[in-house]
Design an enzyme around this catalytic site. Structure first.
Site, PDB file in Angstrom:
ATOM      1  N   CYS A   1      45.644  41.769  35.659  1.00  0.00           N
ATOM      2  CA  CYS A   1      44.411  41.693  36.446  1.00  0.00           C
ATOM      3  C   CYS A   1      44.129  40.220  36.800  1.00  0.00           C
ATOM      4  O   CYS A   1      45.070  39.441  36.989  1.00  0.00           O
ATOM      5  CB  CYS A   1      43.290  42.355  35.645  1.00  0.00           C
ATOM      6  SG  CYS A   1      41.847  42.902  36.585  1.00  0.00           S
ATOM      7  N   ASN A   2      42.879  39.822  36.867  1.00  0.00           N
ATOM      8  CA  ASN A   2      42.576  38.443  37.253  1.00  0.00           C
ATOM      9  C   ASN A   2      42.669  37.453  36.090  1.00  0.00           C
ATOM     10  O   ASN A   2      42.195  36.313  36.213  1.00  0.00           O
ATOM     11  CB  ASN A   2      41.221  38.355  37.973  1.00  0.00           C
ATOM     12  CG  ASN A   2      40.071  38.784  37.100  1.00  0.00           C
ATOM     13  OD1 ASN A   2      40.253  39.000  35.896  1.00  0.00           O
ATOM     14  ND2 ASN A   2      38.885  38.905  37.668  1.00  0.00           N
TER      15      ASN A   2
END
Lengths: 242, 242
Positions: A110-111
């Site tokens: 993800c981020n």
């Protein structure tokens, strides 16, 4: 595969997963399950041994700290979520830079990629990230990949949230072989049957994406500021007289 | 969808997820992410407020106890893992029987179905479970479903571990509509791309299944004993003079 030695390596592999307030638990719980099923030892690492609280209120206690986490990790993994705090925290960035320099694999889901980039660990590398944060990753000078799992030399990254499961199986196969990964997939009964086909902005369509954009707007603004902060720090450092 | 009121219901829906020592975190963290993204309030419930430890050593602190958990839940959810202890624990079974009798939906992921069955909540119902525990569920008199997500009236169940994500999206769509579920899927970037096709015993093949069978044998024996214990308790209760 609960044996102490990972197949083919002769010793138990060690994984360090960064825990921080505001993380998305599913980002790391997916790969944690897969890596542990493959027999790896997982350190859930935070600045201190105080519990952290996830983005949806889940309270998790680390089993390792920046001070006592092994210095030489086989895998360093940073999950995503509300990562803007991490991107501004010099102690966390120093920890990531240190363990990242010594780890066999530097990875994110993800981020979490934004935290790796803020720590200087993605300079010159390609990386995946949550689809809604691709612009931010590009702003930090990283070559953005839209793959589900991106491999660039010893950097490996998954896309948003649930991509962590695909990432986990991919890195297990990469290090320990396909047979171990297939065992993990069977244990997790990972035979996905999503009831809808809305897992990317292209597939979900403009109406669903518009709802998401409105939902994420306040956090997106915080991320934008965190990216500016990282870029300013870099300018400050590089413009210092030598 | 972080609004306090769930679309179409006029109030925030309440979910109770059972936490117990030895659970598989991914079983509930998947649906937790989806249900929370849909705006539901999630109670992570255990006997006491003491932290529990998952099957791979993750320490999680409940935010609700058997005593203060709402009596009228919209969704009761039991994840799986090392459920044999739960199947023998009268306090946990009494809690499940009580909240299950009052919940709008009685649900499970993975072999959490065995705990629901032990609490008498699956008598006359069909249910899915982790593929490796289907025989145990049948022994308890439950009609076993091999679907990824099984719906039988107000009982809804997912198969093993990762089926929790499909379960989460399915129940959100069921209660709040397809648009909300599609939003949740986009937020979780649930666009799965497993690197192998080994997520069921049929697909994984006999060699991988044999490795899993050996791995699971000790726990399988414990589960077998727990099933016998539940059946004995039933016989004892039903043979009491009235």
């Amino acid at each position: 595969m609960s044996n102490e030695e990972n197949a083919g390596t002769g010793r138990q592999l060690e994984v360090g997963i960064l825990l921080f307030n505001g993380l998305t638990a599913l980002d790391f719980v997916g790969p944690h399950m897969i890596l542990a099923a493959a027999g790896m030892k997982v350190h859930l690492v935070s600045a201190t041994s105080e519990p952290i609280v996830s983005d949806n209120g889940m309270v998790i206690t680390p089993n390792s700290t920046f001070d006592n986490c092994p210095t030489r990790l086989d895998i360093l993994l940073v999950p995503g979520g509300f990562v803007d705090g991490v991107m501004r925290d010099s102690a966390t960035l120093a920890f990531l830079a240190d363990r990242g320099a010594n780890a066999s694999y530097v990875t994110s889901v993800c981020n979490g990629s934004l935290a790796l980039a803020a720590a200087g660990l993605l300079d010159g590398y390609r990386s995946a990230t949550h689809w809604a944060t691709r612009d931010h990753l590009a702003q930090l000078g990283v070559q953005v990949s839209t793959e589900r799992v991106c491999i660039d030399r010893n950097r490996m990254s998954g896309g948003g949230v649930t991509a962590g499961i695909d990432f986990g199986l991919t890195i297990v196969a990469h290090i320990l072989g396909d047979d171990v990964a297939r065992f993990c997939q069977l244990a997790a009964e990972y035979n996905p049957k999503p009831p809808f086909d809305a897992g990317s902005p292209e597939k979900a369509g403009p109406e669903t994406k518009a709802i998401f954009d409105e939902f994420i707007a306040p956090f997106d603004a915080s991320l934008r500021q965190a990216v500016s902060h990282v870029l300013e720090q870099r300018t400050t450092v590089s413009s210092r007289p030598t």
